[in-house]
Design an enzyme around this catalytic site. Sequence first.
Site, short mmCIF file in Angstrom:
data_model
loop_
_atom_site.label_atom_id
_atom_site.label_comp_id
_atom_site.label_asym_id
_atom_site.label_seq_id
_atom_site.Cartn_x
_atom_site.Cartn_y
_atom_site.Cartn_z
N ARG A 237 12.36 48.08 47.12
CA ARG A 237 11.30 49.03 47.81
C ARG A 237 11.25 50.87 47.99
NH1 ARG A 237 9.15 44.92 48.55
NH2 ARG A 237 8.51 43.33 49.58
N GLU A 266 3.48 54.63 49.13
CA GLU A 266 2.65 54.03 48.74
C GLU A 266 1.11 53.75 49.14
OE1 GLU A 266 3.73 49.67 47.30
OE2 GLU A 266 5.13 51.18 46.68
N HIS A 298 3.24 49.16 41.43
CA HIS A 298 3.86 47.93 42.40
C HIS A 298 3.12 46.41 42.27
CE1 HIS A 298 5.49 46.30 45.86
NE2 HIS A 298 6.15 45.95 45.85
#
Length: 336
Positions: A237, A266, A298
Amino acid sequence: MKKTKILFYDMKDYDIEFFTKYGKNYNFEMKFLKVKLSEETAYLSRGFDVVSAFTNDDINKNTIDILAKNNIKLLAMRCAGFNNVSLKDIKNRFQVVRVPAYSPYSIAEYTVAMILAVNRKVHKAYIRTREGNFSINGLMGFDLYNKTVGIIGAGKIAQILIKILKGFGTNIIAYDPYPNYEIAKELGFEFVDLDTIYEKSDIISLNCPLTKDTKYMINRTSINKMKDGVILVNTGRGMLIDSVDLVEGLKDKKIGAAALDVYEEEEEYFFEDKSSQVIQDDILGRLLSFHNVLITSHQAFFTKEAVEAITVTTLENIKDFIENKPLKNIVPQDNN
Protein backbone atom coordinates in the site's frame (compact mmCIF):
# COMPACT_ATOMS: atom_id res chain seq x y z
CA MET A 1 -37.85 -13.79 -10.19
CA LYS A 2 -36.86 -10.15 -9.82
CA LYS A 3 -33.25 -9.42 -10.79
CA THR A 4 -30.87 -7.80 -8.31
CA LYS A 5 -29.75 -4.42 -9.65
CA ILE A 6 -26.02 -3.77 -9.26
CA LEU A 7 -24.16 -0.55 -10.08
CA PHE A 8 -20.43 -1.00 -10.71
CA TYR A 9 -18.19 2.06 -10.31
CA ASP A 10 -14.64 2.61 -11.57
CA MET A 11 -14.85 -0.04 -14.26
CA LYS A 12 -12.20 -0.48 -16.93
CA ASP A 13 -12.76 -2.26 -20.24
CA TYR A 14 -11.21 -5.49 -18.91
CA ASP A 15 -13.49 -5.38 -15.85
CA ILE A 16 -16.56 -5.02 -18.05
CA GLU A 17 -15.40 -7.90 -20.24
CA PHE A 18 -14.98 -10.28 -17.28
CA PHE A 19 -18.15 -9.27 -15.42
CA THR A 20 -20.21 -9.48 -18.60
CA LYS A 21 -18.85 -12.97 -19.26
CA TYR A 22 -19.34 -14.40 -15.76
CA GLY A 23 -22.40 -12.34 -14.84
CA LYS A 24 -24.53 -14.34 -17.28
CA ASN A 25 -24.62 -17.13 -14.68
CA TYR A 26 -26.41 -14.94 -12.13
CA ASN A 27 -29.83 -13.33 -11.81
CA PHE A 28 -28.30 -9.85 -11.85
CA GLU A 29 -29.01 -6.67 -13.77
CA MET A 30 -25.62 -4.96 -14.01
CA LYS A 31 -24.74 -1.41 -15.01
CA PHE A 32 -21.10 -0.41 -15.49
CA LEU A 33 -19.74 3.10 -14.87
CA LYS A 34 -16.20 4.26 -15.58
CA VAL A 35 -16.41 7.10 -13.06
CA LYS A 36 -15.15 6.53 -9.53
CA LEU A 37 -17.51 6.31 -6.58
CA SER A 38 -17.42 9.56 -4.61
CA GLU A 39 -19.84 12.00 -3.02
CA GLU A 40 -20.21 13.63 -6.46
CA THR A 41 -21.26 10.38 -8.17
CA ALA A 42 -22.99 8.46 -5.36
CA TYR A 43 -26.38 9.89 -6.37
CA LEU A 44 -26.29 7.63 -9.44
CA SER A 45 -26.90 4.65 -7.14
CA ARG A 46 -30.57 5.53 -6.74
CA GLY A 47 -32.77 2.59 -7.76
CA PHE A 48 -30.02 -0.01 -7.30
CA ASP A 49 -29.74 -2.70 -4.63
CA VAL A 50 -25.97 -3.16 -4.60
CA VAL A 51 -23.00 -0.93 -5.34
CA SER A 52 -19.58 -2.30 -6.28
CA ALA A 53 -16.44 -0.19 -5.92
CA PHE A 54 -12.66 -0.44 -6.24
CA THR A 55 -9.49 0.43 -4.35
CA ASN A 56 -9.21 4.16 -5.17
CA ASP A 57 -12.87 5.15 -4.86
CA ASP A 58 -13.59 7.81 -2.24
CA ILE A 59 -16.07 6.21 0.14
CA ASN A 60 -16.19 8.84 2.85
CA LYS A 61 -19.02 9.87 5.20
CA ASN A 62 -20.83 11.98 2.60
CA THR A 63 -20.64 9.19 0.01
CA ILE A 64 -21.93 6.70 2.57
CA ASP A 65 -24.81 8.95 3.59
CA ILE A 66 -25.96 9.19 -0.02
CA LEU A 67 -25.71 5.42 -0.54
CA ALA A 68 -27.73 4.80 2.63
CA LYS A 69 -30.35 7.39 1.61
CA ASN A 70 -30.66 5.56 -1.73
CA ASN A 71 -31.36 2.31 0.17
CA ILE A 72 -28.21 0.52 -0.97
CA LYS A 73 -28.12 -2.80 0.86
CA LEU A 74 -24.58 -3.97 0.07
CA LEU A 75 -21.24 -2.44 -0.87
CA ALA A 76 -19.20 -5.06 -2.74
CA MET A 77 -15.53 -4.09 -2.89
CA ARG A 78 -13.57 -5.66 -5.76
CA CYS A 79 -10.29 -5.65 -3.84
CA ALA A 80 -8.69 -6.93 -0.66
CA GLY A 81 -8.04 -3.56 0.99
CA PHE A 82 -10.80 -1.33 2.35
CA ASN A 83 -8.86 1.56 3.90
CA ASN A 84 -10.70 3.88 1.47
CA VAL A 85 -14.02 2.97 3.13
CA SER A 86 -15.01 4.94 6.24
CA LEU A 87 -16.47 1.93 8.04
CA LYS A 88 -17.27 3.86 11.22
CA ASP A 89 -19.69 6.04 9.24
CA ILE A 90 -21.66 3.13 7.80
CA LYS A 91 -22.99 2.08 11.20
CA ASN A 92 -24.49 -1.12 9.78
CA ARG A 93 -26.82 0.78 7.45
CA PHE A 94 -25.57 -1.63 4.81
CA GLN A 95 -23.06 -4.49 4.70
CA VAL A 96 -19.60 -4.44 3.14
CA VAL A 97 -17.87 -7.40 1.50
CA ARG A 98 -14.49 -7.69 -0.18
CA VAL A 99 -12.21 -10.02 -2.14
CA PRO A 100 -9.60 -11.06 0.44
CA ALA A 101 -7.49 -13.11 -1.96
CA TYR A 102 -7.33 -13.57 -5.71
CA SER A 103 -3.93 -14.65 -6.99
CA PRO A 104 -1.10 -14.26 -4.48
CA TYR A 105 1.18 -15.61 -7.23
CA SER A 106 0.50 -12.55 -9.38
CA ILE A 107 1.80 -10.11 -6.75
CA ALA A 108 4.70 -12.29 -5.61
CA GLU A 109 5.90 -12.83 -9.17
CA TYR A 110 5.54 -9.13 -9.98
CA THR A 111 7.55 -8.21 -6.89
CA VAL A 112 10.42 -10.34 -8.17
CA ALA A 113 10.07 -8.74 -11.61
CA MET A 114 10.41 -5.28 -10.03
CA ILE A 115 13.45 -6.32 -8.01
CA LEU A 116 15.18 -7.67 -11.13
CA ALA A 117 14.18 -4.69 -13.27
CA VAL A 118 15.34 -1.99 -10.88
CA ASN A 119 18.53 -3.84 -9.88
CA ARG A 120 19.63 -4.67 -13.43
CA LYS A 121 18.24 -1.39 -14.86
CA VAL A 122 16.08 -3.25 -17.40
CA HIS A 123 13.68 -0.31 -17.70
CA LYS A 124 16.57 2.04 -18.51
CA ALA A 125 18.17 -0.39 -20.98
CA TYR A 126 14.85 -0.76 -22.81
CA ILE A 127 14.58 3.00 -23.34
CA ARG A 128 18.22 3.29 -24.43
CA THR A 129 18.13 0.59 -27.06
CA ARG A 130 14.82 1.88 -28.45
CA GLU A 131 16.70 5.13 -29.14
CA GLY A 132 19.68 3.35 -30.70
CA ASN A 133 21.91 3.71 -27.62
CA PHE A 134 23.58 0.38 -26.88
CA SER A 135 25.96 1.61 -24.18
CA ILE A 136 25.85 -0.28 -20.90
CA ASN A 137 27.50 2.45 -18.83
CA GLY A 138 25.49 3.06 -15.66
CA LEU A 139 23.52 -0.16 -15.95
CA MET A 140 25.54 -2.27 -13.51
CA GLY A 141 23.56 -4.20 -10.91
CA PHE A 142 24.50 -6.89 -8.40
CA ASP A 143 23.98 -10.65 -8.09
CA LEU A 144 20.99 -11.61 -5.99
CA TYR A 145 22.88 -14.71 -4.92
CA ASN A 146 23.82 -14.59 -1.23
CA LYS A 147 22.19 -11.20 -0.69
CA THR A 148 19.82 -10.62 2.24
CA VAL A 149 16.20 -9.83 1.47
CA GLY A 150 14.03 -8.44 4.24
CA ILE A 151 10.32 -9.15 3.94
CA ILE A 152 7.89 -7.03 5.96
CA GLY A 153 4.62 -8.96 6.26
CA ALA A 154 4.82 -12.76 5.97
CA GLY A 155 1.37 -13.71 4.70
CA LYS A 156 0.40 -15.78 1.65
CA ILE A 157 1.92 -13.41 -0.91
CA ALA A 158 5.17 -13.13 1.03
CA GLN A 159 5.45 -16.89 1.45
CA ILE A 160 5.25 -17.39 -2.32
CA LEU A 161 7.74 -14.54 -2.78
CA ILE A 162 10.12 -16.22 -0.35
CA LYS A 163 9.93 -19.51 -2.26
CA ILE A 164 10.84 -17.71 -5.49
CA LEU A 165 13.66 -15.70 -3.92
CA LYS A 166 15.14 -18.82 -2.34
CA GLY A 167 15.64 -20.06 -5.88
CA PHE A 168 18.07 -17.19 -6.44
CA GLY A 169 20.11 -18.28 -3.43
CA THR A 170 19.14 -15.29 -1.28
CA ASN A 171 19.07 -15.19 2.52
CA ILE A 172 15.60 -14.31 3.77
CA ILE A 173 14.69 -12.54 6.99
CA ALA A 174 11.13 -11.46 7.73
CA TYR A 175 9.07 -9.44 10.15
CA ASP A 176 5.44 -10.11 11.01
CA PRO A 177 3.51 -9.17 14.16
CA TYR A 178 2.11 -12.71 14.19
CA PRO A 179 5.07 -14.90 13.19
CA ASN A 180 4.42 -18.45 12.01
CA TYR A 181 7.57 -20.29 13.04
CA GLU A 182 6.46 -23.54 11.40
CA ILE A 183 6.27 -21.81 8.02
CA ALA A 184 9.64 -20.17 8.66
CA LYS A 185 11.23 -23.55 9.30
CA GLU A 186 9.54 -25.11 6.28
CA LEU A 187 10.56 -22.34 3.87
CA GLY A 188 13.98 -21.70 5.39
CA PHE A 189 13.80 -18.12 6.61
CA GLU A 190 14.15 -16.38 9.97
CA PHE A 191 11.80 -14.03 11.80
CA VAL A 192 13.52 -10.94 13.18
CA ASP A 193 12.50 -7.52 14.48
CA LEU A 194 12.07 -4.47 12.24
CA ASP A 195 15.38 -2.89 13.20
CA THR A 196 17.18 -6.05 12.07
CA ILE A 197 15.29 -5.92 8.76
CA TYR A 198 16.44 -2.33 8.24
CA GLU A 199 20.04 -2.94 9.30
CA LYS A 200 20.76 -6.24 7.52
CA SER A 201 18.78 -6.16 4.28
CA ASP A 202 20.19 -5.46 0.84
CA ILE A 203 16.62 -5.48 -0.48
CA ILE A 204 13.45 -4.70 1.50
CA SER A 205 10.03 -5.76 0.22
CA LEU A 206 6.82 -4.40 1.73
CA ASN A 207 4.07 -7.03 1.67
CA CYS A 208 1.93 -5.93 4.61
CA PRO A 209 -1.51 -4.30 4.86
CA LEU A 210 -2.03 -0.63 5.71
CA THR A 211 -2.96 -0.24 9.38
CA LYS A 212 -2.45 2.45 12.01
CA ASP A 213 0.75 0.61 12.97
CA THR A 214 2.16 0.32 9.44
CA LYS A 215 1.19 3.75 8.09
CA TYR A 216 4.40 5.58 7.12
CA MET A 217 6.53 2.85 8.68
CA ILE A 218 9.15 3.70 6.06
CA ASN A 219 10.19 7.20 7.09
CA ARG A 220 13.30 9.22 7.78
CA THR A 221 14.00 7.32 11.03
CA SER A 222 13.68 3.83 9.52
CA ILE A 223 15.52 4.85 6.34
CA ASN A 224 18.49 6.06 8.40
CA LYS A 225 18.76 2.56 9.92
CA MET A 226 19.04 0.90 6.49
CA LYS A 227 22.13 -0.20 4.64
CA ASP A 228 23.58 2.34 2.22
CA GLY A 229 22.30 1.56 -1.27
CA VAL A 230 19.34 -0.59 -0.17
CA ILE A 231 16.69 -1.43 -2.76
CA LEU A 232 13.17 -0.70 -1.50
CA VAL A 233 10.20 -2.45 -3.15
CA ASN A 234 6.55 -1.69 -2.38
CA THR A 235 3.72 -3.77 -3.85
CA GLY A 236 1.62 -3.37 -0.70
CA ARG A 237 0.00 0.00 0.00
CA GLY A 238 1.23 3.48 -0.85
CA MET A 239 0.96 4.91 2.65
CA LEU A 240 3.44 2.38 4.02
CA ILE A 241 6.06 4.86 2.80
CA ASP A 242 6.37 8.56 3.62
CA SER A 243 7.04 9.77 0.09
CA VAL A 244 8.73 13.02 1.18
CA ASP A 245 11.21 11.06 3.28
CA LEU A 246 11.71 8.61 0.42
CA VAL A 247 12.72 11.48 -1.88
CA GLU A 248 15.24 12.67 0.72
CA GLY A 249 16.60 9.13 1.10
CA LEU A 250 17.09 8.90 -2.65
CA LYS A 251 18.74 12.34 -2.84
CA ASP A 252 21.12 11.36 -0.01
CA LYS A 253 21.89 8.09 -1.86
CA LYS A 254 20.92 6.18 1.26
CA ILE A 255 18.38 4.35 -0.88
CA GLY A 256 20.06 2.88 -3.93
CA ALA A 257 16.82 2.28 -5.84
CA ALA A 258 13.07 2.13 -5.29
CA ALA A 259 10.48 0.05 -7.12
CA LEU A 260 6.95 1.21 -6.39
CA ASP A 261 3.73 -0.29 -7.68
CA VAL A 262 1.72 1.86 -5.26
CA TYR A 263 1.86 5.50 -4.17
CA GLU A 264 0.21 7.25 -1.25
CA GLU A 265 -1.67 9.78 -3.43
CA GLU A 266 -2.24 7.45 -6.38
CA GLU A 267 -6.02 7.78 -6.71
CA GLU A 268 -5.79 10.80 -9.04
CA TYR A 269 -3.34 9.10 -11.40
CA PHE A 270 -3.12 5.33 -11.25
CA PHE A 271 -5.30 3.35 -13.70
CA GLU A 272 -5.79 6.55 -15.75
CA ASP A 273 -4.15 7.97 -18.91
CA LYS A 274 -2.55 11.28 -17.91
CA SER A 275 -0.01 11.34 -20.75
CA SER A 276 -1.34 14.61 -22.21
CA GLN A 277 -1.33 16.42 -18.86
CA VAL A 278 1.26 17.92 -16.54
CA ILE A 279 1.70 15.92 -13.33
CA GLN A 280 0.42 18.26 -10.61
CA ASP A 281 1.62 16.11 -7.72
CA ASP A 282 5.09 17.50 -7.03
CA ILE A 283 6.28 14.49 -5.02
CA LEU A 284 5.15 12.01 -7.68
CA GLY A 285 6.80 14.17 -10.33
CA ARG A 286 10.02 14.23 -8.32
CA LEU A 287 10.00 10.45 -7.88
CA LEU A 288 9.46 9.97 -11.61
CA SER A 289 12.51 12.13 -12.29
CA PHE A 290 14.94 9.77 -10.50
CA HIS A 291 16.80 7.39 -12.80
CA ASN A 292 16.86 4.76 -10.03
CA VAL A 293 13.12 4.77 -9.33
CA LEU A 294 10.70 2.46 -11.13
CA ILE A 295 7.01 3.30 -10.73
CA THR A 296 4.18 1.21 -12.15
CA SER A 297 0.46 1.81 -11.92
CA HIS A 298 -0.76 -0.62 -9.23
CA GLN A 299 -0.60 -3.52 -11.66
CA ALA A 300 1.01 -6.24 -9.54
CA PHE A 301 -2.36 -8.01 -9.25
CA PHE A 302 -3.06 -7.73 -12.98
CA THR A 303 -3.10 -11.24 -14.41
CA LYS A 304 -5.89 -13.12 -16.11
CA GLU A 305 -6.17 -15.48 -13.16
CA ALA A 306 -6.40 -12.65 -10.63
CA VAL A 307 -9.04 -10.64 -12.50
CA GLU A 308 -11.05 -13.83 -13.03
CA ALA A 309 -10.91 -14.58 -9.29
CA ILE A 310 -11.88 -11.01 -8.37
CA THR A 311 -14.86 -11.19 -10.72
CA VAL A 312 -16.17 -14.54 -9.53
CA THR A 313 -15.63 -13.80 -5.83
CA THR A 314 -17.43 -10.46 -6.13
CA LEU A 315 -20.40 -12.07 -7.88
CA GLU A 316 -20.52 -14.88 -5.31
CA ASN A 317 -20.34 -12.37 -2.45
CA ILE A 318 -23.40 -10.59 -3.86
CA LYS A 319 -25.23 -13.87 -4.50
CA ASP A 320 -24.63 -15.03 -0.91
CA PHE A 321 -26.00 -11.72 0.40
CA ILE A 322 -29.13 -11.87 -1.75
CA GLU A 323 -29.77 -15.47 -0.68
CA ASN A 324 -29.23 -14.61 3.03
CA LYS A 325 -26.28 -16.96 3.29
CA PRO A 326 -23.38 -16.36 5.70
CA LEU A 327 -21.00 -13.76 4.24
CA LYS A 328 -17.57 -15.35 4.44
CA ASN A 329 -15.91 -12.20 3.05
CA ILE A 330 -17.75 -9.65 5.17
CA VAL A 331 -15.84 -6.60 6.43
CA PRO A 332 -16.50 -6.01 10.16
CA GLN A 333 -17.74 -2.50 10.95
CA ASP A 334 -16.59 -0.26 13.74
CA ASN A 335 -19.63 1.04 15.61
CA ASN A 336 -17.69 3.32 17.94
